[in-house]
Design a protein around this motif. Structure first.
Motif, short mmCIF file in Angstrom:
data_model
loop_
_atom_site.label_atom_id
_atom_site.label_comp_id
_atom_site.label_asym_id
_atom_site.label_seq_id
_atom_site.Cartn_x
_atom_site.Cartn_y
_atom_site.Cartn_z
N GLN A 121 0.84 -1.20 0.00
CA GLN A 121 0.00 0.00 0.00
C GLN A 121 0.87 1.24 0.00
OE1 GLN A 121 -2.75 -0.17 3.29
NE2 GLN A 121 -3.64 -2.10 2.63
N LEU A 122 0.70 2.07 -1.02
CA LEU A 122 1.45 3.31 -1.13
C LEU A 122 0.48 4.48 -1.20
CD1 LEU A 122 4.01 5.03 -1.64
CD2 LEU A 122 3.79 4.47 -4.08
N THR A 123 0.66 5.44 -0.31
CA THR A 123 -0.20 6.62 -0.32
C THR A 123 0.66 7.88 -0.27
OG1 THR A 123 -0.42 6.55 2.09
CG2 THR A 123 -2.16 5.47 0.80
N PHE A 124 0.21 8.92 -0.97
CA PHE A 124 0.86 10.23 -0.97
C PHE A 124 -0.07 11.23 -0.32
CE2 PHE A 124 2.77 8.43 -4.99
CZ PHE A 124 4.04 8.26 -4.48
N SER A 125 0.51 12.20 0.37
CA SER A 125 -0.29 13.28 0.96
C SER A 125 0.48 14.59 0.84
CB SER A 125 -0.61 12.98 2.43
OG SER A 125 0.59 12.88 3.19
N GLY A 126 -0.26 15.70 0.86
CA GLY A 126 0.36 17.02 0.78
C GLY A 126 1.14 17.24 -0.50
N ARG A 127 0.65 16.69 -1.58
CA ARG A 127 1.37 16.78 -2.85
C ARG A 127 1.39 18.21 -3.39
NH1 ARG A 127 -0.76 14.03 -8.47
NH2 ARG A 127 0.19 15.61 -9.84
N ARG A 128 2.56 18.61 -3.90
CA ARG A 128 2.72 19.92 -4.54
C ARG A 128 3.48 19.74 -5.85
NH1 ARG A 128 5.96 23.23 -0.42
NH2 ARG A 128 6.76 21.15 -0.02
N ASP A 129 3.00 20.37 -6.91
CA ASP A 129 3.66 20.32 -8.22
C ASP A 129 4.21 21.70 -8.55
OD1 ASP A 129 2.57 17.81 -8.17
OD2 ASP A 129 1.32 18.05 -9.95
N GLN A 130 5.49 21.76 -8.87
CA GLN A 130 6.10 23.03 -9.28
C GLN A 130 6.62 22.88 -10.70
OE1 GLN A 130 9.37 24.34 -6.86
NE2 GLN A 130 9.82 26.11 -8.16
N PHE A 131 6.04 23.63 -11.63
CA PHE A 131 6.45 23.54 -13.03
C PHE A 131 7.61 24.49 -13.30
CE2 PHE A 131 2.48 21.38 -13.39
CZ PHE A 131 2.61 20.55 -14.50
N PHE A 132 8.63 23.98 -13.99
CA PHE A 132 9.75 24.80 -14.42
C PHE A 132 9.53 25.26 -15.87
CE2 PHE A 132 11.65 21.63 -11.41
CZ PHE A 132 11.71 22.51 -10.32
N THR A 133 9.05 24.33 -16.68
CA THR A 133 8.65 24.62 -18.06
C THR A 133 7.38 23.81 -18.31
OG1 THR A 133 9.81 22.78 -19.11
CG2 THR A 133 11.09 24.79 -18.73
N ALA A 134 6.86 23.87 -19.51
CA ALA A 134 5.67 23.08 -19.85
C ALA A 134 5.98 21.59 -19.83
CB ALA A 134 5.14 23.50 -21.21
N ASP A 135 7.28 21.24 -19.94
CA ASP A 135 7.66 19.83 -20.04
C ASP A 135 8.51 19.34 -18.88
OD1 ASP A 135 6.37 19.47 -22.55
OD2 ASP A 135 8.07 20.43 -23.55
N SER A 136 8.62 20.11 -17.82
CA SER A 136 9.39 19.66 -16.65
C SER A 136 8.79 20.24 -15.38
CB SER A 136 10.86 20.05 -16.77
OG SER A 136 11.02 21.45 -16.72
N SER A 190 6.40 16.99 -5.21
CA SER A 190 6.83 16.76 -3.84
C SER A 190 5.64 16.29 -3.02
CB SER A 190 7.41 18.04 -3.24
OG SER A 190 7.74 17.85 -1.88
N ALA A 191 5.83 15.26 -2.18
CA ALA A 191 4.74 14.75 -1.35
C ALA A 191 5.31 13.95 -0.20
CB ALA A 191 3.79 13.89 -2.17
N LEU A 192 4.50 13.80 0.84
CA LEU A 192 4.82 12.85 1.90
C LEU A 192 4.31 11.49 1.47
CD1 LEU A 192 3.78 14.96 5.02
CD2 LEU A 192 6.11 14.58 4.15
N TYR A 193 5.07 10.45 1.78
CA TYR A 193 4.62 9.10 1.41
C TYR A 193 4.57 8.19 2.63
CZ TYR A 193 9.56 7.62 1.67
OH TYR A 193 10.84 7.36 2.10
N GLN A 194 3.70 7.21 2.54
CA GLN A 194 3.65 6.08 3.46
C GLN A 194 3.57 4.82 2.60
OE1 GLN A 194 0.39 6.57 6.28
NE2 GLN A 194 1.84 7.32 7.81
N LEU A 195 4.52 3.93 2.81
CA LEU A 195 4.56 2.68 2.05
C LEU A 195 4.50 1.51 3.03
CD1 LEU A 195 4.94 0.97 -0.49
CD2 LEU A 195 7.43 1.35 -0.27
N LYS A 196 3.42 0.78 2.95
CA LYS A 196 3.25 -0.41 3.80
C LYS A 196 3.61 -1.63 2.96
CE LYS A 196 0.00 -2.88 6.79
NZ LYS A 196 -1.39 -2.96 7.31
N ILE A 197 4.59 -2.40 3.43
CA ILE A 197 5.04 -3.57 2.67
C ILE A 197 4.76 -4.86 3.44
CG2 ILE A 197 6.83 -2.31 1.42
CD1 ILE A 197 8.86 -3.57 3.39
N VAL A 198 4.55 -5.92 2.66
CA VAL A 198 4.35 -7.26 3.22
C VAL A 198 5.35 -8.17 2.53
CG1 VAL A 198 2.73 -9.14 3.59
CG2 VAL A 198 1.90 -6.78 3.53
#
Length: 202
Positions: free
Chosen positions: A123-138, A142-150
């Protein structure tokens, strides 16, 4: 034996010789190729053309959760991709991450997959995601993640990983790919760097 019988006998032998000569190149050609494992059953159906950043992240998340190595590799931008580990988690293994590329991403995930049941669903979840564009193609995601593995390796005891993920994403031929990934620990829990460091070695 009549001339007619000898003639047809000669034709039959010539045909067999010709067929044998034709088979030899095919045998040699087959030995030039190595057999590879088939793609996971869901490899094609789980993948969507990443024409938007949201779709790229959805492909990435699904590949991590299902340990689909084929699709996981497809999310990265080939030879120029680099992973930047959390310095604390990397510890004395900084050289391990010096030239970490798509090959290492594949190898670590294969290591994790070998120690996971076929039916495992991480289970992988992201929270507080922010996108910062430098150009139209880049852009930077950035986000906080929680990854639950089995998984079954008892030497790696953590089941919940936490941190901050920063992805530099670029678009080429109308498809977004991950060009670099910076990991940062945000708590006392292990981070994604710890997971990669362990499973590429074990």
């Amino acid at each position: 034996m009549t001339f007619r019988g000898r003639f047809f006998g000669f034709q039959s032998a010539a045909a067999r010789l010709k067929a044998g000569v034709a088979v030899v190149p095919l045998v040699l050609l087959a030995s030039c190729f190595q057999l590879r494992e088939p793609e996971p059953a869901g490899a094609a159906s789980d993948w969507l053309p990443p024409t938007q950043i949201d779709i790229l992240l959805a492909n990435f998340t699904t590949a991590v959760q299902t340990l689909n190595v084929v699709n996981y590799e497809r999310t990265f931008a080939g030879p120029q991709y680099r992973f930047l580990p959390d310095p604390t988690a990397a510890g004395t293994a900084t050289t391990l991450f010096t030239n970490w590329s798509v090959n290492e991403e594949r190898d670590y995930l294969n290591g994790l997959r070998r120690r996971s049941a076929v039916t495992t669903q991480n289970q992988l979840t992201f929270s507080g995601r922010r996108d910062q564009f430098f150009t139209a193609d880049s852009a930077e995601v950035s986000a906080l993640y929680q990854l639950k593995i089995v998984q079954s390796d008892t030497a790696f005891r953590s089941t919940m990983l936490e941190g901050n993920i920063r992805l530099l994403v670029r678009r080429r031929n109308n498809e977004w790919k991950i060009a670099s990934w910076r990991d940062q620990r945000t708590s006392s829990a292990l981070s994604w760097t710890d997971l990669k460091k362990y499973f590429i070695r074990n």
